[in-house]
Design an enzyme around this catalytic site. Structure first.
Site, PDB file in Angstrom:
ATOM      1  N   CYS A 130     -53.206 -94.301  39.360  1.00 37.94           N
ATOM      2  CA  CYS A 130     -52.973 -93.423  38.220  1.00 37.94           C
ATOM      3  C   CYS A 130     -52.895 -94.240  36.920  1.00 37.94           C
ATOM      4  O   CYS A 130     -53.877 -94.795  36.495  1.00 37.94           O
ATOM      5  CB  CYS A 130     -51.735 -92.565  38.457  1.00 37.94           C
ATOM      6  SG  CYS A 130     -51.662 -91.126  37.379  1.00 37.94           S
TER       7      CYS A 130
ATOM      8  N   GLU B 274     -48.845 -92.914  47.456  1.00 41.15           N
ATOM      9  CA  GLU B 274     -47.422 -93.093  47.772  1.00 41.15           C
ATOM     10  C   GLU B 274     -46.676 -91.751  47.818  1.00 41.15           C
ATOM     11  O   GLU B 274     -45.564 -91.680  48.315  1.00 41.15           O
ATOM     12  CB  GLU B 274     -46.773 -94.058  46.766  1.00 41.15           C
ATOM     13  CG  GLU B 274     -46.422 -93.492  45.396  1.00 41.15           C
ATOM     14  CD  GLU B 274     -47.613 -93.396  44.451  1.00 41.15           C
ATOM     15  OE1 GLU B 274     -48.767 -93.587  44.903  1.00 41.15           O
ATOM     16  OE2 GLU B 274     -47.386 -93.110  43.252  1.00 41.15           O
TER      17      GLU B 274
ATOM     18  N   HIS C  71     -52.331 -90.283  44.026  1.00 43.90           N
ATOM     19  CA  HIS C  71     -51.105 -91.041  44.339  1.00 43.90           C
ATOM     20  C   HIS C  71     -50.887 -91.127  45.852  1.00 43.90           C
ATOM     21  O   HIS C  71     -50.211 -90.259  46.418  1.00 43.90           O
ATOM     22  CB  HIS C  71     -49.893 -90.323  43.735  1.00 43.90           C
ATOM     23  CG  HIS C  71     -49.751 -90.484  42.271  1.00 43.90           C
ATOM     24  ND1 HIS C  71     -49.087 -91.534  41.696  1.00 43.90           N
ATOM     25  CD2 HIS C  71     -50.192 -89.715  41.251  1.00 43.90           C
ATOM     26  CE1 HIS C  71     -49.112 -91.412  40.371  1.00 43.90           C
ATOM     27  NE2 HIS C  71     -49.784 -90.319  40.068  1.00 43.90           N
TER      28      HIS C  71
END
Lengths: 80, 234
Positions: free
Chosen positions: B87, B206, B204
């Protein structure tokens, strides 16, 4: 001495913000408005230096930080 | 044992999520490295996390790309230390010039935060070797400036060299205009350098790395890094 620096999107790079502004101007009754492009204006105060050095410095500033030359062009003028 | 360094800028806000995900998957502690430091400690993987570094001043990622720590990050990446940018980290990677192109305001002009489908088009990079080539995965995006742009020449080079790593798609893997959330050229969601050791992506991983978060499709980014490091040392 000051530098007035204008940073604009390169021709051909889509500018959705410019498009939105264009639509808004149209809805306010400003007809015949076309190709609105949004950019940045940056003013820099330069310590005393001759014009050639000032130009070289401003160009380096634009190349290294102020403009992203992948998508943006820059232009500047030096003013007293 | 895998040593990871997450670079933290003022305004980073996914740095701790990244640390949690990386530690959970690798079982090794992650070093958090402040932007003002001069040197990244010896490590196997470097990560530029998401967020709003320097408040997105000037352009997203522009100020972070010039911060003191980045001189060493760039030097280490050029010397072969793998580097992942997610990002805002992807935006920083482009501003450093380590990867080509730029990320512009979303075509819709809206901040988009939702899960999206994408295909893994290159499963031979350091960070994607645990995916199957062409596999459709679901990973969230959360950005205002994720509209990938590059010159026609750069896009042709990326495509020709197979350096498009993730591409926005529909649920069955078609990269249609409707499945493109932000206007990115060729539906590009992530790219790599020529070596496959530097990867930048807007989604993302994560945020979907374990079941409790609602999905695990992001997990293999970290498993890939672990596999790559382990394989290199055995």
């Amino acid at each position: 001495m000051k530098a007035h620096i204008k940073i604009t999107l390169k021709p051909g790079v889509l500018d959705p913000q410019g498009k939105a502004i264009e639509h808004a101007l149209g809805s306010l009754g400003f007809n015949g408005v076309d190709e609105v492009r949004q950019g940045k204006f940056i003013e820099v105060e330069l310590a005393e230096m001759d014009e050639a050095s000032a130009r070289a410095a401003v160009e380096q500033m634009c190349e290294k930080l102020l403009a992203n030359t992948v998508i943006e062009n820059y232009a500047y003028e030096l003013v007293a | 044992m895998i040593r990871t360094a997450v670079i933290v800028f003022p305004g980073s806000n996914c740095d701790r999520d990244m640390k949690v995900a990386m530690e959970a998957v690798t079982g090794s502690p992650v070093a958090m490295v402040w932007h003002g430091d001069a040197e990244v400690p010896a490590c196997d993987v470097m990560v530029l996390p998401g967020g709003f570094s320097y408040g997105d001043y000037l352009r997203c990622g522009a100020m972070a790309a010039k911060s003191p720590i980045m001189r060493d990050v760039i030097a280490k990446a050029k010397a072969g230390t793998p580097l992942l940018g997610v990002c805002n980290g992807f935006q920083v990677l482009l501003e450093t010039g380590l990867l080509p192109g730029a990320l512009m305001r979303n075509a819709s002009l809206k901040f988009i935060c939702r899960d999206v489908h994408m295909t893994c088009d290159n499963n031979e990079t350091f960070f994607t070797n645990c995916y199957r080539k062409g596999e459709v995965v679901t990973i969230p995006i959360a950005h205002h400036d994720g509209n990938y742009f590059a010159s026609d020449d750069d896009v042709a080079r990326l495509e020709g060299d197979g350096r498009v790593v993730f591409r926005y798609s529909d649920a069955v893997g078609n990269a249609t205009p409707e499945a493109n959330p932000n206007g990115s050229v060729a539906n590009i969601a992530g790219i790599s350098d020529a070596t496959g050791r530097i990867v930048g992506m807007m989604p993302h991983p994560e945020r979907l790395f374990e079941k409790a978060l609602g999905g695990t499709d992001g997990r293999r980014v970290f498993e890939s890094a672990l596999f790559s490091v382990t394989e290199a040392t055995t």
